[in-house]
Design a protein around this motif. Structure first.
Motif, PDB file in Angstrom:
ATOM      1  N   UNK A  26     -54.446  29.292 -52.051  1.00 56.54           N
ATOM      2  CA  UNK A  26     -54.133  30.676 -51.640  1.00 56.54           C
ATOM      3  C   UNK A  26     -55.349  31.594 -51.658  1.00 56.54           C
ATOM      4  N   UNK A  27     -56.186  31.480 -52.700  1.00 55.12           N
ATOM      5  CA  UNK A  27     -57.379  32.320 -52.757  1.00 55.12           C
ATOM      6  C   UNK A  27     -58.331  31.990 -51.617  1.00 55.12           C
ATOM      7  N   UNK A  28     -58.439  30.720 -51.299  1.00 55.92           N
ATOM      8  CA  UNK A  28     -59.299  30.295 -50.203  1.00 55.92           C
ATOM      9  C   UNK A  28     -58.832  30.873 -48.876  1.00 55.92           C
ATOM     10  N   UNK A  29     -57.549  30.783 -48.596  1.00 53.09           N
ATOM     11  CA  UNK A  29     -57.007  31.318 -47.344  1.00 53.09           C
ATOM     12  C   UNK A  29     -57.146  32.839 -47.287  1.00 53.09           C
ATOM     13  N   UNK A  30     -56.945  33.502 -48.418  1.00 48.99           N
ATOM     14  CA  UNK A  30     -57.082  34.962 -48.467  1.00 48.99           C
ATOM     15  C   UNK A  30     -58.510  35.393 -48.129  1.00 48.99           C
ATOM     16  N   UNK A  31     -59.493  34.748 -48.727  1.00 48.41           N
ATOM     17  CA  UNK A  31     -60.892  35.105 -48.478  1.00 48.41           C
ATOM     18  C   UNK A  31     -61.286  34.814 -47.042  1.00 48.41           C
ATOM     19  N   UNK A  89     -66.519  27.261 -47.923  1.00 49.19           N
ATOM     20  CA  UNK A  89     -65.289  26.754 -48.525  1.00 49.19           C
ATOM     21  C   UNK A  89     -64.107  27.160 -47.650  1.00 49.19           C
ATOM     22  N   UNK A  90     -63.450  26.175 -47.052  1.00 46.07           N
ATOM     23  CA  UNK A  90     -62.238  26.438 -46.281  1.00 46.07           C
ATOM     24  C   UNK A  90     -61.208  25.366 -46.601  1.00 46.07           C
ATOM     25  N   UNK A  91     -60.053  25.463 -45.977  1.00 46.91           N
ATOM     26  CA  UNK A  91     -58.951  24.557 -46.279  1.00 46.91           C
ATOM     27  C   UNK A  91     -59.322  23.110 -45.978  1.00 46.91           C
ATOM     28  N   UNK A  92     -59.967  22.875 -44.854  1.00 47.16           N
ATOM     29  CA  UNK A  92     -60.343  21.514 -44.478  1.00 47.16           C
ATOM     30  C   UNK A  92     -61.343  20.932 -45.473  1.00 47.16           C
ATOM     31  N   UNK A  93     -62.279  21.760 -45.937  1.00 45.44           N
ATOM     32  CA  UNK A  93     -63.235  21.278 -46.936  1.00 45.44           C
ATOM     33  C   UNK A  93     -62.522  20.927 -48.237  1.00 45.44           C
ATOM     34  N   UNK A  94     -61.570  21.760 -48.652  1.00 42.49           N
ATOM     35  CA  UNK A  94     -60.832  21.493 -49.890  1.00 42.49           C
ATOM     36  C   UNK A  94     -60.085  20.167 -49.791  1.00 42.49           C
ATOM     37  N   UNK A  95     -59.424  19.943 -48.661  1.00 41.30           N
ATOM     38  CA  UNK A  95     -58.658  18.702 -48.504  1.00 41.30           C
ATOM     39  C   UNK A  95     -59.596  17.497 -48.413  1.00 41.30           C
ATOM     40  N   UNK A  96     -60.631  17.600 -47.576  1.00 40.87           N
ATOM     41  CA  UNK A  96     -61.503  16.449 -47.336  1.00 40.87           C
ATOM     42  C   UNK A  96     -62.336  16.082 -48.549  1.00 40.87           C
ATOM     43  N   UNK A  97     -62.693  17.053 -49.363  1.00 39.55           N
ATOM     44  CA  UNK A  97     -63.585  16.796 -50.490  1.00 39.55           C
ATOM     45  C   UNK A  97     -62.849  16.776 -51.826  1.00 39.55           C
ATOM     46  N   UNK A  98     -62.141  17.850 -52.139  1.00 33.40           N
ATOM     47  CA  UNK A  98     -61.509  17.968 -53.452  1.00 33.40           C
ATOM     48  C   UNK A  98     -60.303  17.046 -53.575  1.00 33.40           C
ATOM     49  N   UNK A  99     -59.399  17.093 -52.603  1.00 40.24           N
ATOM     50  CA  UNK A  99     -58.173  16.310 -52.728  1.00 40.24           C
ATOM     51  C   UNK A  99     -58.408  14.819 -52.554  1.00 40.24           C
ATOM     52  N   UNK A 100     -59.427  14.438 -51.817  1.00 37.16           N
ATOM     53  CA  UNK A 100     -59.744  13.013 -51.729  1.00 37.16           C
ATOM     54  C   UNK A 100     -60.188  12.475 -53.090  1.00 37.16           C
ATOM     55  N   UNK A 101     -60.988  13.267 -53.798  1.00 38.62           N
ATOM     56  CA  UNK A 101     -61.409  12.848 -55.142  1.00 38.62           C
ATOM     57  C   UNK A 101     -60.229  12.829 -56.108  1.00 38.62           C
ATOM     58  N   UNK A 102     -59.398  13.860 -56.047  1.00 40.33           N
ATOM     59  CA  UNK A 102     -58.233  13.904 -56.943  1.00 40.33           C
ATOM     60  C   UNK A 102     -57.269  12.756 -56.661  1.00 40.33           C
ATOM     61  N   UNK A 103     -57.147  12.356 -55.396  1.00 37.79           N
ATOM     62  CA  UNK A 103     -56.266  11.226 -55.069  1.00 37.79           C
ATOM     63  C   UNK A 103     -56.773   9.941 -55.705  1.00 37.79           C
ATOM     64  N   UNK A 104     -58.086   9.749 -55.701  1.00 36.33           N
ATOM     65  CA  UNK A 104     -58.652   8.564 -56.357  1.00 36.33           C
ATOM     66  C   UNK A 104     -58.445   8.632 -57.870  1.00 36.33           C
ATOM     67  N   UNK A 105     -58.600   9.822 -58.451  1.00 30.95           N
ATOM     68  CA  UNK A 105     -58.400   9.967 -59.894  1.00 30.95           C
ATOM     69  C   UNK A 105     -56.941   9.747 -60.294  1.00 30.95           C
ATOM     70  N   UNK A 106     -56.034   9.953 -59.351  1.00 30.92           N
ATOM     71  CA  UNK A 106     -54.619   9.753 -59.632  1.00 30.92           C
ATOM     72  C   UNK A 106     -54.239   8.277 -59.601  1.00 30.92           C
ATOM     73  N   UNK A 107     -54.996   7.469 -58.871  1.00 33.43           N
ATOM     74  CA  UNK A 107     -54.572   6.087 -58.625  1.00 33.43           C
ATOM     75  C   UNK A 107     -55.510   5.028 -59.181  1.00 33.43           C
ATOM     76  N   UNK A 108     -56.681   5.406 -59.679  1.00 34.89           N
ATOM     77  CA  UNK A 108     -57.643   4.375 -60.081  1.00 34.89           C
ATOM     78  C   UNK A 108     -57.120   3.507 -61.223  1.00 34.89           C
TER      79      UNK A 108
END
Length: 494
Positions: free
Chosen positions: A31-36, A137-156
């Motif tokens: 939300x903060x990212x989209x607002x900015x 920093x935009x939504x696509x960057x958050x998904x492509x970078x942050x959430x890809x890493x978090x997905x690996x941390x969730x499943x490793x």
């Protein structure tokens, strides 16, 4: 049985500390990212409107002191300069850049139409270099970078962790098929992971709508849905990567190190290496070098015309003096010859074929230079794009930026529209302007330039057609990696 195991897996993740951390991160970040970014879009929109106003204010007055309609201009000493910008095609910011800045910040703010070719205005990258030095920093960057890493941390440790704890052997000792067990791990973890993502996205969209973002428009809402679906597919790819890593390694620590290494290469290194390799394999000229070459060639042609004009001046004067039988005046025994309209008409008549030949020669030369440059750039871009598509991150970014009208399709449409507009001005105006700076041009002989055209944005169907390869690649990565995970898990010695 599958639903029971999925519910068990979901409760295991929901009650863990990593889920709370993920939820807090998503709720604060998206939300903060989209607002900015929405405020940045509004600022770019104001800058665009100010450029439109300045463009109208700079429209000169005609001979009667009245402002002409459209984008007309007055032929003064400025227009004899071949670098004078007769008109501009302004780049209008798209509202969907709130989600993905894409190429919009790198594209020139306008395309200026001159007799030498097309000039380019400053891009947003050049107007705020310090800000872009730190990255955008935009939504696509958050998904492509942050959430890809978090997905690996969730499943490793989905499988490796249970193997280390000894619960995997006990679980599979019962009458539980291995595919059911692995599906429950993947589906349960994926559903828990995307829940904070969707909650935070909904909150972010509500924030945008409350500020006036036109989410309900027919061309915006379907594209946002397409962007969300692409994000979910991309996250599923990294869940599959994490599952493969977790199955192949017995130790959770080893799996974590390997997962982080793969993420660094897949997200940060390989997408950029592809374009660096393309620059080495297929180097190209720069746009400014092509423009300078056009300017130099036009200057050579003008110098040649000036030399021809000087030569013809003597010939025309001699010819007219021989035909004249009247002495216009004598002083100290010297004859005086007065140059009148007859001389100007005769000079224009003799110079017209040479000017036409020079114009055609320059047009052909400029067209060859443009075709060569476009061919080199297209070849280099094609190589870079194909090289970088070795990772799912590149395919997702291409798909997401095309969906938000800030990607390759926007860039191609922008420059193609500018090229067609320049060709129209060249046929209607530039071709009617004399290459000889000493020639007289009558204002009424040359029409006003037509207004710049509107950028024809591709429809969503055309966008998906253009990004079909990226969609197929993401599906391919998800299916192949999931298949590899199952095959390895079936053959694994518990």
């Amino acid at each position: 049985m599958l639903m029971t195991l999925i519910q068990k897996e979901m409760m295991h993740h929901i009650l863990s500390a990593r889920f709370v951390a993920l939820l807090l991160m998503c709720v604060m970040l998206i939300p903060l990212n989209l607002h900015i970014n929405y405020h940045h879009y509004l600022k770019r929109q104001i800058d665009y409107q100010e450029q439109e106003i300045l463009k109208d204010e700079n429209t000169p007055e005609d001979e009667n002191g009245e402002e002409p309609t459209g984008l007309s201009f007055k032929f003064t000493t400025k227009t004899t300069d071949t670098n004078f910008e007769v008109s501009k095609l302004l780049l209008k910011p798209t509202s969907l850049s709130v989600f993905a800045t894409g190429l919009e910040s790198a594209l020139p703010s306008y395309l200026g139409m001159t007799r030498n070719g097309i000039t380019r205005g400053e891009a947003a990258l050049s107007t705020a270099p310090i800000a872009f030095l730190l990255g955008h920093l935009d939504f696509v960057f958050v998904v492509s970078t942050v959430f890809s890493l978090l997905a690996l941390l969730f499943t490793f440790d989905a499988v490796a962790g249970e193997r280390e704890a000894g619960t995997l052997r006990i679980t599979l000792a019962n009458a539980l098929p291995r595919d059911i067990f692995l599906w429950s791990k993947l589906i349960g973890g994926y559903l828990v992971f995307i829940l904070p993502f969707l909650i935070s996205l909904i909150i972010g969209l509500l924030v945008l709508v409350s500020q006036g973002f036109p989410l309900a428009e027919s061309d915006i809402f379907p594209r946002v849905v397409c962007l969300v679906l692409a994000s979910l597919l991309y996250i599923a790819v990294f869940f599959a990567i994490g599952a493969v890593i977790s199955i192949y390694f017995d130790s959770s620590k080893t799996a974590l190190i390997v997962a982080f290494t793969i993420w660094v290469f897949a997200v940060l290194i390989l997408p950029r290496v592809g374009f660096l390799a393309a620059q080495i394999v297929a180097p190209t000229s720069t746009a400014q070098s092509v423009y300078r070459e056009k300017t130099a060639r036009r200057s050579e042609l003008r110098a040649g015309l000036e030399a021809e004009r000087s030569k013809m001046m003597g010939e025309v004067i001699t010819e007219m003096m021989q035909k004249s039988n009247t002495t216009l005046g004598e002083k100290s025994g010297t004859s005086v010859f007065t140059i009148g309209p007859e001389y100007t008409e005769r000079m224009n008549e003799k110079m017209a074929p040479l000017e036409e030949a020079a114009r055609l020669k320059y047009r052909d030369l400029a067209a060859r230079l443009d075709r060569r440059y476009q061919r080199e750039r297209k070849h280099q871009d094609t190589i870079g794009v194909n090289f970088s598509r070795i990772t799912p991150t590149t395919s997702f970014i291409f798909l997401a930026t095309d969906a938000t009208q800030t990607g390759q399709a926007k860039k191609n449409t922008y420059f193609q529209t500018g090229t067609r507009y320049y060709e129209t001005l060249d046929a209607e105006i530039f071709s009617k302007m004399s290459e000889d700076p000493g020639a007289h041009v009558h204002r009424e002989q040359i029409p006003d330039p037509m207004p710049p055209p509107q950028l024809a944005e591709p429809t969503l169907a055309e966008t998906l057609q253009h990004a079909a390869l990226d969609v197929l690649l993401l599906c391919f990565f998800a299916i192949v990696l999931t298949t590899v995970a199952f095959l390895k898990f079936f053959r694994m010695d518990i």
